[in-house]
Design an enzyme around this catalytic site. Sequence first.
Site, mmCIF file in Angstrom:
data_model
loop_
_atom_site.group_PDB
_atom_site.id
_atom_site.type_symbol
_atom_site.label_atom_id
_atom_site.label_comp_id
_atom_site.label_asym_id
_atom_site.label_seq_id
_atom_site.Cartn_x
_atom_site.Cartn_y
_atom_site.Cartn_z
ATOM 1 N N THR A 10 1.640 -6.097 8.139
ATOM 2 C CA THR A 10 0.179 -5.957 8.157
ATOM 3 C C THR A 10 -0.303 -4.960 7.117
ATOM 4 O O THR A 10 -1.384 -5.105 6.556
ATOM 5 C CB THR A 10 -0.275 -5.523 9.573
ATOM 6 O OG1 THR A 10 0.061 -6.570 10.480
ATOM 7 C CG2 THR A 10 -1.761 -5.260 9.650
ATOM 8 N N SER B 221 7.595 -8.788 9.780
ATOM 9 C CA SER B 221 8.882 -8.155 10.099
ATOM 10 C C SER B 221 9.851 -9.099 10.809
ATOM 11 O O SER B 221 11.062 -9.024 10.601
ATOM 12 C CB SER B 221 8.644 -6.909 10.955
ATOM 13 O OG SER B 221 7.912 -7.246 12.124
ATOM 14 N N THR C 160 4.999 -4.070 11.898
ATOM 15 C CA THR C 160 5.263 -3.191 13.037
ATOM 16 C C THR C 160 5.977 -3.896 14.194
ATOM 17 O O THR C 160 6.550 -3.236 15.047
ATOM 18 C CB THR C 160 3.944 -2.591 13.585
ATOM 19 O OG1 THR C 160 3.096 -3.659 14.007
ATOM 20 C CG2 THR C 160 3.252 -1.751 12.536
ATOM 21 N N ASP C 161 5.949 -5.234 14.205
ATOM 22 C CA ASP C 161 6.487 -5.949 15.373
ATOM 23 C C ASP C 161 7.950 -5.596 15.653
ATOM 24 O O ASP C 161 8.321 -5.317 16.786
ATOM 25 C CB ASP C 161 6.353 -7.467 15.189
ATOM 26 C CG ASP C 161 4.908 -7.930 15.314
ATOM 27 O OD1 ASP C 161 4.056 -7.101 15.688
ATOM 28 O OD2 ASP C 161 4.649 -9.113 15.048
#
Length: 394
Positions: free
Chosen positions: A68, A115, A146-147
């Site tokens: 993101t 990710s 970030t996942d």
Amino acid sequence: MSTLSMKVMKATLAIGVTAAAFAPVIYTPSTYAAEVTGTVISSTPPTAGSTPAVNKLPKVEVIATGGTIAGQSADATSFANYRAGTLLIADMVAELPDKNKIAQVSTYQFGNSGSSAYSISDLYDLSLRVDQALKTQDGVVVTSGTDTMEEIAYFLDLTVRSSKPVVVTGSMRPWTVIGSDAQANLFNAIKLAASGKTKYFGTVLMLNDEFHAAREVTKSNSYRTDTFITPELGALGYIDEDGVRVYRAPARALLPASTWNTPFDLSKLNKSNLAKVEIAYSYQDAGAGAISSFVANGAAGIVTAGTGAGGISRAMSAERTAAIADHNTMFVATTRTGSGSNYSTGKNIIAGDNLNAAHARLMLLLSLSFSKDFDTIKGWFDTYGSAQVSVPEK
Ligand code: ASP
């Protein structure tokens, strides 16, 4: 809107795209990486054009993988409607104000994807790239989605050989929306890496002005900017203006330099020997099928995310017993509660201490890539896999 956000980027849509308007296209990062990697772009030339003061600043390379933070929003107020992994890190760093006051920054585009698109084999390449950069740099920042960031960070924590700072960062809002956390996170991650204060900490994860130990941190919310937490134990420190404040250190930082490195030296491991390890989640009356299917698909190890202190359902337990007897499968017991330790052990069953299931899976995967011996692996879990502090007699 900025020049960068106006640019039409040569980019591929990544998985993790939240916009219905953008049909996600999944691609193999390594294929894409071949198109965009291999070039280190210095945004702060160390000699020509720089003042002597700038030349004295620490050198930080930003290695970008997408997410993101590299997201292009549909418009300036589309917080959740964006293409992740779209903008190029060299352009993003070029837009960052005042970076020349904190570091000599260079960039490396490893890939540009969400990710979850990266394989363990890609993380192997990423880890070697981080070590290569740290031969000449004072610190490295890795940007990612970030996942699965807590997994990317912990994989690096367990494998990077250099003790220099490695800071993983990303953002919850795309680079191009109003009030984005992307620019501040990138800036503060560079500041943290340049400060040198996390040398010997292993990899740390920095978002929202806080940094956490890679082994302990977890994503707790799918949208909030304060999503990363270290359950029960808390962050390592904060970045407030010029003050990088370190309030606690990971247990690893207390180890003598001679035993600081993990046994997981990827330069000595053929990529094809990376073990396959899966996670089986338990719940009320969880049925048979998960563990036996994983074993049938070649899993050498399985992490169970159990109820309470590691308990699993009867059907799962029967499959675990059969997998150990018939295939010598290695198990790690963790808890699905999100924090706390567990102590269920037995033949081929290791207690995962307070590692969450995703972290324990990486620890087991790397262990099984370097050894098949239960006692050796158990020993690694008790040392490199544990974060318990013990202070020697004075
Ligand atoms: N889907 C994105 C990813 O993990 C989410 C993010 O970066 O926050 O790549």
